[in-house]
Scaffold this motif. Sequence first.
Motif, mmCIF file in Angstrom:
data_model
loop_
_atom_site.group_PDB
_atom_site.id
_atom_site.type_symbol
_atom_site.label_atom_id
_atom_site.label_comp_id
_atom_site.label_asym_id
_atom_site.label_seq_id
_atom_site.Cartn_x
_atom_site.Cartn_y
_atom_site.Cartn_z
ATOM 1 N N ARG B 31 0.843 -1.203 0.000
ATOM 2 C CA ARG B 31 0.000 0.000 0.000
ATOM 3 C C ARG B 31 0.878 1.253 0.000
ATOM 4 O O ARG B 31 0.578 2.245 -0.670
ATOM 5 C CB ARG B 31 -0.914 0.008 1.221
ATOM 6 C CG ARG B 31 -2.063 -0.970 1.108
ATOM 7 C CD ARG B 31 -3.100 -0.711 2.200
ATOM 8 N NE ARG B 31 -3.952 -1.867 2.351
ATOM 9 C CZ ARG B 31 -3.916 -2.708 3.376
ATOM 10 N NH1 ARG B 31 -3.081 -2.501 4.375
ATOM 11 N NH2 ARG B 31 -4.711 -3.745 3.430
ATOM 12 N N ALA B 32 1.957 1.196 0.785
ATOM 13 C CA ALA B 32 2.863 2.350 0.855
ATOM 14 C C ALA B 32 3.506 2.614 -0.504
ATOM 15 O O ALA B 32 3.650 3.769 -0.921
ATOM 16 C CB ALA B 32 3.954 2.093 1.907
ATOM 17 N N ASP B 35 0.892 4.216 -2.638
ATOM 18 C CA ASP B 35 0.759 5.633 -2.275
ATOM 19 C C ASP B 35 1.872 6.454 -2.921
ATOM 20 O O ASP B 35 1.657 7.570 -3.394
ATOM 21 C CB ASP B 35 0.833 5.805 -0.752
ATOM 22 C CG ASP B 35 -0.404 5.278 -0.049
ATOM 23 O OD1 ASP B 35 -1.468 5.237 -0.692
ATOM 24 O OD2 ASP B 35 -0.300 4.897 1.132
ATOM 25 N N TYR B 36 3.062 5.880 -2.916
ATOM 26 C CA TYR B 36 4.211 6.579 -3.506
ATOM 27 C C TYR B 36 3.983 6.804 -4.999
ATOM 28 O O TYR B 36 4.222 7.887 -5.517
ATOM 29 C CB TYR B 36 5.473 5.742 -3.259
ATOM 30 C CG TYR B 36 6.731 6.334 -3.834
ATOM 31 C CD1 TYR B 36 7.482 7.260 -3.118
ATOM 32 C CD2 TYR B 36 7.192 5.968 -5.103
ATOM 33 C CE1 TYR B 36 8.646 7.805 -3.640
ATOM 34 C CE2 TYR B 36 8.344 6.508 -5.633
ATOM 35 C CZ TYR B 36 9.065 7.418 -4.895
ATOM 36 O OH TYR B 36 10.215 7.963 -5.421
ATOM 37 N N ASP B 40 1.270 10.356 -3.171
ATOM 38 C CA ASP B 40 0.867 10.645 -1.788
ATOM 39 C C ASP B 40 2.024 10.226 -0.860
ATOM 40 O O ASP B 40 1.965 9.216 -0.159
ATOM 41 C CB ASP B 40 -0.418 9.879 -1.441
ATOM 42 C CG ASP B 40 -1.040 10.386 -0.141
ATOM 43 O OD1 ASP B 40 -0.336 11.116 0.604
ATOM 44 O OD2 ASP B 40 -2.197 10.045 0.142
ATOM 45 N N ARG B 43 1.427 9.968 3.103
ATOM 46 C CA ARG B 43 0.786 8.730 3.575
ATOM 47 C C ARG B 43 1.757 7.540 3.466
ATOM 48 O O ARG B 43 1.792 6.675 4.322
ATOM 49 C CB ARG B 43 -0.481 8.437 2.765
ATOM 50 C CG ARG B 43 -1.234 7.246 3.338
ATOM 51 C CD ARG B 43 -2.410 6.860 2.498
ATOM 52 N NE ARG B 43 -3.484 7.843 2.578
ATOM 53 C CZ ARG B 43 -4.686 7.657 2.046
ATOM 54 N NH1 ARG B 43 -4.945 6.552 1.389
ATOM 55 N NH2 ARG B 43 -5.608 8.578 2.143
ATOM 56 N N SER B 44 2.540 7.548 2.403
ATOM 57 C CA SER B 44 3.530 6.481 2.218
ATOM 58 C C SER B 44 4.525 6.478 3.382
ATOM 59 O O SER B 44 4.858 5.422 3.923
ATOM 60 C CB SER B 44 4.260 6.695 0.886
ATOM 61 O OG SER B 44 5.138 5.645 0.631
ATOM 62 N N ARG B 47 2.846 5.081 6.507
ATOM 63 C CA ARG B 47 2.706 3.609 6.475
ATOM 64 C C ARG B 47 4.046 2.921 6.699
ATOM 65 O O ARG B 47 4.123 1.882 7.347
ATOM 66 C CB ARG B 47 2.163 3.168 5.106
ATOM 67 C CG ARG B 47 0.697 3.398 4.899
ATOM 68 C CD ARG B 47 0.279 2.677 3.620
ATOM 69 N NE ARG B 47 -0.981 3.151 3.108
ATOM 70 C CZ ARG B 47 -2.176 2.761 3.541
ATOM 71 N NH1 ARG B 47 -2.259 1.925 4.536
ATOM 72 N NH2 ARG B 47 -3.270 3.227 2.982
#
Lengths: 189, 427
Positions: B31-32, B35-36, B40, B43-44, B47
């Motif tokens: 997910r991280a 996000d990257y 984002d 957020r990354s 996480r």
Amino acid sequence: MASLHLAAGLCLCACVLAGCGSAVRHGRSTALDSVDLVRMTDDMAMKIIADAEVQQAIGREGSLKVVVQPVENMMTAEVLPRGPAETFTARVRSLLSRHAPDRFTWVMNRDAFYRLRERELDVDLGPSPDAISPEYALVARFSSITDESPKHRSSYYLCVYELFNLEDRSVLWTDKYEVKKSAVKGFLD
Amino acid sequence: MSRRVVHLLCLTAVAAAVGGCVSKAHREAERAVADYYVGDYDRSVRRLTPLAARTNEDFVLNNLRLGSAALANYDLDAAEGAFLRAYEVLNSVGVNDGGRTVGAVLVSENIRIWRGEPFERAMANFYLGLVYYMRHDYANARGAFENALFKLRDYGEKKKGAKPDKYAEIESNFALGHLMLAKAHQRLGRDDMAEKYFKRTGELRPDLAAAADPDANRRANVLLVVDFGNGPRKIGDGMGSVVGFAPKPVDVGPPPPPWVTVDGQPVQVAAVARPPVDLLVLAQDRRWQSIDTIRVMKDLIGTGLMTGGMIYGMQHDSRPEIVLAALLGGALLKASSQADLRHWEMLPRTTYVLPLTLPPGTHDVTVNFPDVPGVRQTWRGIVAPPEGEEATYYLRMQRWNNGPYQWPPPALARRNDTVPARADAAR
């Protein structure tokens, strides 16, 4: 027999899992570490205080006003982050202010002073660098030579400390700490 | 309930717990990374921060991921800390001592602490150096860039019967590291060393001669470091035992050149806008890959067991159970050589280093890749320092983060820094 096999299997699993604990537990590097920090700074503090020329300067000028600078990194292919760079000279200051409080007035490096003050830590920062004009500077320069082969890695370090006069740049005291460190590479290195 | 059933249940519970923890962490890391990719970074970072604190087999990888996200987010403290933690393990020996080596050999390569391929290690050192360079801590930048130029292993042409781990050590051809090392020396006032590494950059890559011009670099007061595209992905074959990198450079063509506009006016960067590195090319270069010792060893031992079993089986007094055990053991060992497909997903395909000489003051800067629709980024209020100083700006080009962004970004604004340099330049 079956329970013996089960026990052996569990032992093997336990051994494997026990070794899987931490990525930072087993590694060995040739970088300067906390043992070097203590040895080096103990040695340097002792040598400064015992030096005849430093004693003469104290006798002549009274308590020496000294600013402490972080270590200048001249090492090959190695970084020395700000924290350790400050610690390698700050510990000399700390030892001397404990053992010879009347012989030195320590002035914190301007950057370190304002950074620590910004953090509002409950520590004695000493006089503001703007309030006292230092006459001497305690500096250190670390150099290294590293030799790396498929089988091993070794590094030789030369750590030079200097106490010099800020006005005429003359060196009042200097000494060095040398150490060679090596590590043998393993199967997965 | 019999004792055997209790044992079985306990083992199943432990396996489920361990498996569950691992897959949850892996999902969070995925997910991280996602996000990257969508830009984002905040957020990354959130996480990845707890994942990077775990000293497990993904410790280095998660710290490099965190470093990438924090750098793109201009959280230079977090980026330095993350790259430094990875650097410390990468520079250590014996990190896989103890049960990890046994586990990696007997069970799965994923048990070993990930240390990446040589090109990933070089980029880790490059980014650590870049963080220091951005902060004007040129001595540490020099140290990190030097560390990126480790010797490579040249296995030469494969000869029949040659041992798979025979190689000669050769000097690095990592032009990006040489270029940045030259710049760090120049900023440290070591013009002799700067000259040497600028020259070496030009020798390695004649097309970088303009980017490695000492005078142009000395004059420049703004340096744009632009990460473009996605780096190589590690892929396995259907059986999961053979590893390769994708995509191959021939499949995607050469990296496109960037265009730069300052305050709406185009700036001539064609001469310097050459990719100093193409990680897709490096990933296909044997010198920039680790030889997979474990799998090679397992393969050799497996083959040895099977061959030995067959030779033994041809003897008159051979015992069939021993022959069967050797053949089965060898086959299992060969079959268990599953490849480790972990890799640093945030790596770019290339990093452009663009020195600009701008009038001191603030400017609006846009970096655009006209050949790749949608990949552009604009920053407003970029600070160009007076002559003799240099401010370095890092841009991660993604389709989803075009901006316009206002300088300073939130992470720097919180620290009251207007340029990504700090007062520790005094060091």
